[in-house]
Scaffold this motif. Structure first.
Motif, PDB file in Angstrom:
ATOM      1  N   TYR A   1       0.842  -1.146  -0.113  1.00 44.16           N
ATOM      2  CA  TYR A   1      -0.052  -0.169  -0.092  1.00 44.16           C
ATOM      3  C   TYR A   1       0.850   1.233  -0.046  1.00 44.16           C
ATOM      4  O   TYR A   1       1.774   1.351   1.046  1.00 44.16           O
ATOM      5  N   SER A   2       0.806   2.019  -1.080  1.00 43.72           N
ATOM      6  CA  SER A   2       1.548   3.304  -1.022  1.00 43.72           C
ATOM      7  C   SER A   2       0.916   4.484  -1.473  1.00 43.72           C
ATOM      8  O   SER A   2      -0.110   4.363  -2.008  1.00 43.72           O
ATOM      9  N   GLN A   3       1.563   5.643  -1.756  1.00 50.17           N
ATOM     10  CA  GLN A   3       1.058   7.021  -2.341  1.00 50.17           C
ATOM     11  C   GLN A   3       2.257   7.646  -3.134  1.00 50.17           C
ATOM     12  O   GLN A   3       3.423   7.153  -3.251  1.00 50.17           O
ATOM     13  N   PHE A   4       1.986   8.117  -4.269  1.00 52.55           N
ATOM     14  CA  PHE A   4       2.875   8.855  -5.099  1.00 52.55           C
ATOM     15  C   PHE A   4       2.695  10.336  -4.449  1.00 52.55           C
ATOM     16  O   PHE A   4       1.569  10.907  -4.455  1.00 52.55           O
ATOM     17  N   LEU A   5       3.998  10.845  -4.394  1.00 56.28           N
ATOM     18  CA  LEU A   5       4.014  12.245  -3.546  1.00 56.28           C
ATOM     19  C   LEU A   5       4.419  13.314  -4.523  1.00 56.28           C
ATOM     20  O   LEU A   5       5.315  12.775  -5.661  1.00 56.28           O
TER      21      LEU A   5
ATOM     22  N   TYR B   1      13.174   9.084  -3.174  1.00 57.48           N
ATOM     23  CA  TYR B   1      11.815   9.056  -4.135  1.00 57.48           C
ATOM     24  C   TYR B   1      11.292  10.558  -4.053  1.00 57.48           C
ATOM     25  O   TYR B   1      11.843  11.368  -3.112  1.00 57.48           O
ATOM     26  N   ILE B   2      10.450  10.556  -5.034  1.00 57.23           N
ATOM     27  CA  ILE B   2       9.765  12.034  -4.881  1.00 57.23           C
ATOM     28  C   ILE B   2       9.165  12.546  -3.721  1.00 57.23           C
ATOM     29  O   ILE B   2       8.203  11.708  -3.258  1.00 57.23           O
ATOM     30  N   GLY B   3       9.262  13.481  -3.194  1.00 60.74           N
ATOM     31  CA  GLY B   3       8.880  14.118  -1.966  1.00 60.74           C
ATOM     32  C   GLY B   3       9.560  13.719  -0.636  1.00 60.74           C
ATOM     33  O   GLY B   3       9.120  14.234   0.306  1.00 60.74           O
TER      34      GLY B   3
END
Length: 814
Positions: free
Chosen positions: A523-527, A707-709
């Motif tokens: 489970y993850s988010q793109f930031l 990673y981005i963010g």
């Protein structure tokens, strides 16, 4: 006549109010190499005949923020440019004629308070004092917004154009765009012709502000801009003796608005069934044109208006006007970077609110172009929300018949569009329909939202109170909590990310750790670079070189575009697999027992723990069982190829009958997920919400991968949280929560609910919303007294940072 330059940083197509606003705001940010091309004269499409109403309150905080910005801008433009905008704050009144509409406008008033908009609830007698010409006989409620206003639409646009030219922009009239040069995902040239001459402008950016021509212009560029023109009617009376300045008056149940202007009354209409226009294209010579009168179409509105405003019976009609305006499939305008392209921007389709929206929309788009990131959450209007099929002309014609009227229709919760339905169907659609499924529509997908009982009409009966399906959804909810339920989640987006660098790419674009074994679900988010959430996904490792990213149905295209734009030199391929596989969910404490009845595979914790998937046999077919949940119970999402989906469903249904397994709809999924405190992307979490303040820090596992963010996450850890996402449970079981209800902390409004639903297991409505917490501990945040305001009434609420239901997630891991 000046001719276009050979090169420009930005080329804007369309000289209506939004094109002028984009030019104004780009130059305000220092872009001097800006060219605006208008095929005829500025404002000659729709802007010139707009009513010029400038309201503050919109359906979300950020749309309200943009509308308020427009007001403030128009108030200062005359001093800056010397062009009079006619802007004045004369207020507005919205009237209710029924108990249901009374509930709606009082809820809107509560929302206005949460958004910082001044609003006053007024009685019928107070309405009469402010608007002495109105018949108040059947008025049930009214609200007054004193800061609303009106202005001169054409002059507002001309003032914006003047401001842009003062800072170096070129604004060229009678210059038609004829085509585009394209190189991959970029437009590299805009071809034009003017007074017998022609040429091409090499450009870095192109902005489609072409209004009702926006769909056609988009097609020439290879992008989808779903909008359609409709006829829009109003009348203007002769001068009414003694008529003084009045607020704008809206009577939505009669589809009418009234505007006083120069001693006359303008009566405008948003009739329930509109008349689409321009199906075969807009005439080449269209300029400051109006369409033929259709008094028969307008007459029902006028009859109600004469009763509501008796002076209309005496005043003569000076003007009967019919002019085209463009409408989108969901009544929200299009803004942002067009999917499929890297330098094509859109600002079009303003659904009769172009004047009040243009200032803020132009500011937001210019900021996005300047920095490369949205200035704040624009999900409501981001063009990436539109699906490719929505550019279909037949679809747009059918849907536009409805969308104009929906602006003034009751905005009931869960209201479904009635037109242009049945386009995207799950492989289970007919089987579910035969079992009593009642469908809603999202991104074109027909989705079973609830199941009617035998003998019950399988249709929505809308209300602000408990709707006719409330008890059905409650039984579905309790089946998931106490036994087992089966539901269709095929509409959710599925994007296959494959290639030798798939792992490295996903570790860069996602905040979670994707260096996991085959079969693991993350489970993850793109930031974004601010730590805001661009996407909320699950990612399953299918092989050493392939992953499956699962997204909400509405954001599949946006999420795939986000990944594509971050891909750079990574060797990966992105493929939309949504239609290739159906997803059948089996959830509840008895889910394992049902799975064991239909499959010889082992579903024990030892072999298939939470967060893993396995290839299985099921019935006589093959599938993949993902042990993951959005409802907070033991369960599996079964991914099965579309050709075998009907068989697998039949096998599950037959075996489930012996266990009293219940077919469930997606209203159940929403009520279960909010009890469990699971976030809903686009409501509880967005590009503006920091991952740590959203309470999702647990989903970030990496510290050594860039990673981005990541930098924004580390900064937030050091500076501390400014707000927290809190779950609220009402003490009173009666009120219903939907979203945007004010959160009151110790008698002060501090925020609003980002989402709400009824917690059938918890026995009351549940909401989620952000509470400011700078410098406070968790204990201090929770020590306060909280209330939620619903239609002007305040109700006590318990607050928690942990889920009210199964806070330790023991049920999903049994």
């Amino acid at each position: 006549m000046a001719l276009p330059p050979q090169k420009a940083q930005a080329v804007i197509i369309g000289g209506g109010v939004i094109g002028c606003s984009v030019a104004y705001h780009l130059t305000k940010l220092g872009w001097t190499d800006v060219v605006l091309l208008e095929r005829k004269q500025l404002t000659s499409g729709t802007t010139w005949h707009a009513a010029g109403l400038i309201a503050q309150l919109r359906a979300s905080q950020n749309m309200t923020r943009l509308a308020k910005y427009s007001q403030e801008l128009y108030g200062s433009l005359e001093e800056e440019t010397g062009v009079a905008t006619g802007f004045r704050r004369n207020g507005s009144i919205t009237v209710a004629l029924s108990d249901e509409r009374r509930e709606e406008i009082l809820r809107q008033a509560s929302m206005a308070r949460a958004f910082g908009v001044e609003v006053e609830e007024i009685s019928p007698s107070e309405l009469l004092a402010r608007y002495p010409h109105v018949n108040i006989e059947d008025v049930t409620a009214a609200v007054y917004l004193d800061k609303d206003g009106q202005g001169d639409p054409a002059n507002i646009a001309l003032a914006l154009a003047r401001g842009a030219k003062m800072r170096g922009a070129q604004v060229l009239e009678r210059t038609k765009v004829t085509g585009f040069g394209k190189d991959g995902r970029r437009i590299i040239g805009v071809s034009w012709e003017a007074e017998g001459q022609s040429g091409t402008i090499a450009c870095d950016h192109v902005i489609n502000c072409a209004g009702m021509w926006g769909h056609e212009v988009g097609r020439k560029m290879g992008v989808t801009v779903p909008l359609h023109a409709c006829e829009h009617f109003y009348i203007v009376t002769d001068t009414v003796p003694g008529l003084s300045q009045l607020p704008v008056l809206r009577v939505p149940e009669e589809c009418a608005y009234y505007k006083e202007d120069a001693g006359k009354i303008l009566l405008g209409a948003f009739e329930p069934e509109a008349k689409p226009w321009g199906m075969n294209g807009i005439p080449e010579d269209f300029e400051f044109d109006q369409l033929p009168e259709d008094f028969d179409h307008f007459e029902p509105i006028l009859e109600m208006a004469v009763n509501r405003m008796p002076l209309l019976a005496e005043a003569g009609i000076h003007t009967f006007f019919n002019g085209p305006e463009s409408f989108t499939p969901d009544d929200a305008y299009h803004l942002g970077l067009a999917p499929g392209m890297d330098n094509v921007w859109v600002a079009a389709g303003f659904n009769s609110i172009g004047i009040q929206s243009a200032g803020g929309a132009g500011m937001a788009l210019a900021s996005w172009m300047d920095t490369g990131e949205k200035p704040f959450d624009l999900g409501d209007v981001d063009i990436a929300r539109m699906q490719p099929f929505q550019g279909n002309k037949t679809y747009l014609f059918e849907r536009s018949r409805e969308t104009l009227g929906l602006l003034y229709a009751d905005h009931f919760p869960y209201r479904q569009k009635a037109t242009a339905r049945g386009i995207r169907r799950s492989p289970l659609h007919d089987a579910l329909k035969a079992e009593g499924a009642v469908f809603g529509e999202l991104a074109g997908w027909e989705r079973a939202n609830w199941f009617a009982d035998p003998g019950q009409a399988p249709e929505y009966q809308y209300s602000w109170q408990r709707q006719n399906w409330f008890a059905n959804a409650s039984r579905e909810h309790m089946a998931i909590r106490e036994n087992v339920g089966v539901y269709d989640m095929s509409s959710f987006g599925k994007i296959r990310v494959e290639g030798p660098q798939a792992e490295a790419f996903l570790n860069y674009v996602a905040a979670g750790n994707l260096s996991v074994p085959v079969g693991k679900i993350v489970y993850s988010q793109f930031l974004n670079t601010r730590g805001g959430i661009e996407a909320d996904v699950t990612i399953t490792r299918l092989s050493e070189t392939a992953y499956l990213v699962v997204t909400p149905a509405a954001t599949r295209l946006a999420d795939q575009e986000w990944m594509r734009r971050q891909a750079g030199e990574y060797r990966v391929t992105l493929t939309d697999m949504t239609a290739a596989e159906a997803v059948i969910c089996v959830m509840g404490p008895n889910a394992r027992a049902l799975m064991q009845r239909v499959s010889p595979n082992d579903f024990s914790n030892a072999l298939n723990p939470f967060g893993t998937c396995q290839e299985i046999e099921i019935g006589m077919g093959l599938a993949r069982a993902h042990r993951v949940t959005y409802v907070g119970e033991l369960g599996w999402e079964i991914y099965v190829s579309s050709d075998m989906a009907a068989h697998v469903f039949e096998v599950l249904r037959e075996a489930g009958r012996e266990m009293n397994a219940k077919l469930c709809g997606l209203h159940m999924m929403d009520s279960c997920r909010i009890e469990k405190g699971f976030r809903h992307f686009g409501h509880d979490i967005s590009s503006e919400d920091h991952i740590l303040e959203a309470g999702l820090g647990f989903a970030m596992k990496k510290t050594d991968v860039a990673y981005i963010g990541r930098d924004a996450v580390e900064r937030k850890r050091e500076e501390g949280l400014q707000k927290r996402l809190v779950q609220f449970l009402l003490s009173d079981p009666e009120p219903l929560l939907y979203h945007a209800e004010p959160i009151i902390r110790d008698d002060v409004i501090v925020g609003y609910l980002s989402s709400g639903s009824y917690g059938h297991h918890l026995g009351a409505a549940v909401g989620m919303g952000y509470v400011p917490c700078a410098g406070e501990t968790v204990e201090e945040v929770l020590a306060s007294r909280y209330e939620i305001e619903v239609a002007g009434q305040r109700f006590a609420a318990n607050a928690s940072l942990k889920p009210f239901y199964d806070p330790r997630s023991e049920r999903v891991k049994v």
